[in-house]
Design a protein around this motif. Structure first.
Motif, PDB file in Angstrom:
ATOM      1  N   GLU A 299      83.289  86.040  25.100  1.00  0.00           N
ATOM      2  CA  GLU A 299      83.414  85.686  26.517  1.00  0.00           C
ATOM      3  C   GLU A 299      83.771  86.868  27.409  1.00  0.00           C
ATOM      4  O   GLU A 299      83.795  86.740  28.641  1.00  0.00           O
ATOM      5  CB  GLU A 299      84.443  84.563  26.706  1.00  0.00           C
ATOM      6  CG  GLU A 299      85.786  84.801  26.057  1.00  0.00           C
ATOM      7  CD  GLU A 299      85.905  84.145  24.691  1.00  0.00           C
ATOM      8  OE1 GLU A 299      84.930  84.227  23.886  1.00  0.00           O
ATOM      9  OE2 GLU A 299      86.973  83.570  24.405  1.00  0.00           O
ATOM     10  N   ASP A 300      84.051  88.028  26.824  1.00  0.00           N
ATOM     11  CA  ASP A 300      84.252  89.254  27.611  1.00  0.00           C
ATOM     12  C   ASP A 300      82.923  89.881  28.006  1.00  0.00           C
ATOM     13  O   ASP A 300      82.903  90.860  28.769  1.00  0.00           O
ATOM     14  CB  ASP A 300      85.072  90.276  26.819  1.00  0.00           C
ATOM     15  CG  ASP A 300      86.486  89.823  26.546  1.00  0.00           C
ATOM     16  OD1 ASP A 300      86.990  90.094  25.428  1.00  0.00           O
ATOM     17  OD2 ASP A 300      87.106  89.203  27.439  1.00  0.00           O
ATOM     18  N   THR A 301      81.828  89.370  27.490  1.00  0.00           N
ATOM     19  CA  THR A 301      80.507  89.904  27.818  1.00  0.00           C
ATOM     20  C   THR A 301      80.240  89.803  29.313  1.00  0.00           C
ATOM     21  O   THR A 301      80.349  88.724  29.902  1.00  0.00           O
ATOM     22  CB  THR A 301      79.415  89.136  27.047  1.00  0.00           C
ATOM     23  OG1 THR A 301      79.564  89.397  25.640  1.00  0.00           O
ATOM     24  CG2 THR A 301      78.016  89.577  27.490  1.00  0.00           C
ATOM     25  N   ALA A 302      79.931  90.939  29.926  1.00  0.00           N
ATOM     26  CA  ALA A 302      79.741  90.985  31.374  1.00  0.00           C
ATOM     27  C   ALA A 302      79.374  92.404  31.777  1.00  0.00           C
ATOM     28  O   ALA A 302      79.452  93.333  30.970  1.00  0.00           O
ATOM     29  CB  ALA A 302      81.033  90.567  32.098  1.00  0.00           C
ATOM     30  N   VAL A 303      79.006  92.549  33.038  1.00  0.00           N
ATOM     31  CA  VAL A 303      78.942  93.874  33.662  1.00  0.00           C
ATOM     32  C   VAL A 303      80.325  94.157  34.227  1.00  0.00           C
ATOM     33  O   VAL A 303      80.905  93.308  34.919  1.00  0.00           O
ATOM     34  CB  VAL A 303      77.881  93.937  34.773  1.00  0.00           C
ATOM     35  CG1 VAL A 303      77.889  95.312  35.433  1.00  0.00           C
ATOM     36  CG2 VAL A 303      76.498  93.614  34.207  1.00  0.00           C
ATOM     37  N   TYR A 304      80.851  95.317  33.905  1.00  0.00           N
ATOM     38  CA  TYR A 304      82.189  95.711  34.361  1.00  0.00           C
ATOM     39  C   TYR A 304      82.061  96.749  35.470  1.00  0.00           C
ATOM     40  O   TYR A 304      81.295  97.720  35.353  1.00  0.00           O
ATOM     41  CB  TYR A 304      82.996  96.283  33.191  1.00  0.00           C
ATOM     42  CG  TYR A 304      83.518  95.208  32.275  1.00  0.00           C
ATOM     43  CD1 TYR A 304      82.654  94.510  31.431  1.00  0.00           C
ATOM     44  CD2 TYR A 304      84.863  94.851  32.276  1.00  0.00           C
ATOM     45  CE1 TYR A 304      83.114  93.495  30.618  1.00  0.00           C
ATOM     46  CE2 TYR A 304      85.335  93.841  31.447  1.00  0.00           C
ATOM     47  CZ  TYR A 304      84.450  93.167  30.635  1.00  0.00           C
ATOM     48  OH  TYR A 304      84.920  92.160  29.827  1.00  0.00           O
ATOM     49  N   TYR A 305      82.822  96.511  36.528  1.00  0.00           N
ATOM     50  CA  TYR A 305      82.805  97.378  37.702  1.00  0.00           C
ATOM     51  C   TYR A 305      84.210  97.910  37.972  1.00  0.00           C
ATOM     52  O   TYR A 305      85.204  97.205  37.763  1.00  0.00           O
ATOM     53  CB  TYR A 305      82.376  96.597  38.942  1.00  0.00           C
ATOM     54  CG  TYR A 305      80.993  96.004  38.898  1.00  0.00           C
ATOM     55  CD1 TYR A 305      80.776  94.741  38.351  1.00  0.00           C
ATOM     56  CD2 TYR A 305      79.909  96.692  39.428  1.00  0.00           C
ATOM     57  CE1 TYR A 305      79.511  94.181  38.317  1.00  0.00           C
ATOM     58  CE2 TYR A 305      78.639  96.139  39.405  1.00  0.00           C
ATOM     59  CZ  TYR A 305      78.447  94.887  38.846  1.00  0.00           C
ATOM     60  OH  TYR A 305      77.185  94.335  38.834  1.00  0.00           O
ATOM     61  N   CYS A 306      84.293  99.142  38.493  1.00  0.00           N
ATOM     62  CA  CYS A 306      85.539  99.576  39.096  1.00  0.00           C
ATOM     63  C   CYS A 306      85.326  99.646  40.613  1.00  0.00           C
ATOM     64  O   CYS A 306      84.202  99.820  41.090  1.00  0.00           O
ATOM     65  CB  CYS A 306      86.032 100.912  38.537  1.00  0.00           C
ATOM     66  SG  CYS A 306      84.951 102.326  38.797  1.00  0.00           S
TER      67      CYS A 306
ATOM     68  N   GLN B  23      78.471 101.185  40.166  1.00  0.00           N
ATOM     69  CA  GLN B  23      77.209 100.497  39.853  1.00  0.00           C
ATOM     70  C   GLN B  23      77.350  99.542  38.663  1.00  0.00           C
ATOM     71  O   GLN B  23      76.458  98.724  38.430  1.00  0.00           O
ATOM     72  CB  GLN B  23      76.103 101.519  39.570  1.00  0.00           C
ATOM     73  CG  GLN B  23      76.072 102.074  38.150  1.00  0.00           C
ATOM     74  CD  GLN B  23      77.233 102.992  37.811  1.00  0.00           C
ATOM     75  OE1 GLN B  23      77.976 103.431  38.690  1.00  0.00           O
ATOM     76  NE2 GLN B  23      77.371 103.318  36.528  1.00  0.00           N
ATOM     77  N   GLY B  24      78.426  99.663  37.927  1.00  0.00           N
ATOM     78  CA  GLY B  24      78.678  98.758  36.804  1.00  0.00           C
ATOM     79  C   GLY B  24      78.200  99.310  35.475  1.00  0.00           C
ATOM     80  O   GLY B  24      77.309 100.173  35.417  1.00  0.00           O
TER      81      GLY B  24
END
Length: 131
Positions: A90-97, A123-124
């Motif tokens: 469930e941590d699967t995602a695009v991560y952004y700062c 941009q992720g």
């Protein structure tokens, strides 16, 4: 002009670890900024993960990642890191700062994890956790 560049995303098995990087330019970590990390799963809204003050390192974590994710930074490189351990599918995602000039926003706890609190975004980078 503030620019943020994320890197480090990858495919990893559940229980594994990754370290994401957020390289910042246009300001230095000696200035009073805050950097947030967010994730966006497919078809869902941005979800705040953490907020860190660049000047003193104060960090607020979302309950969902406390004890698993840790923030660190290299001020000389103007780079912030998100160490992610015990990863779950469930941590699967695009991560952004993201960055804001409101340096003390992290002290506002959950409010510091709102998408609207940040002005500049990277941009992720894609994180995929397989089961």
């Amino acid at each position: 002009e503030v620019q943020l560049v994320e890197s480090g995303g990858d495919l990893v098995q559940a229980g594994g670890s990754l370290r994401l990087s957020c390289a910042a330019s246009g300001f230095t970590f000696d200035e009073d900024y805050a950097i947030g990390w967010f994730l966006q799963a497919p078809g869902k809204e941005h979800e705040g993960v953490s907020c860190t003050s660049t000047t003193d390192g104060y960090t607020y974590y979302a309950d969902s990642v406390k004890g698993r994710f840790t923030i660190s930074s290299d001020n000389a490189e103007n780079t912030m890191y998100l160490q992610m351990n015990s990863l779950k599918p469930e941590d699967t995602a695009v991560y952004y700062c993201a960055a804001t000039e409101v340096g003390d926003i992290c002290t506002y706890s959950t409010a510091s994890l709102y998408y609207e609190a940040y002005d500049d975004w990277g941009q992720g980078t894609q994180v995929t956790v397989s089961s």
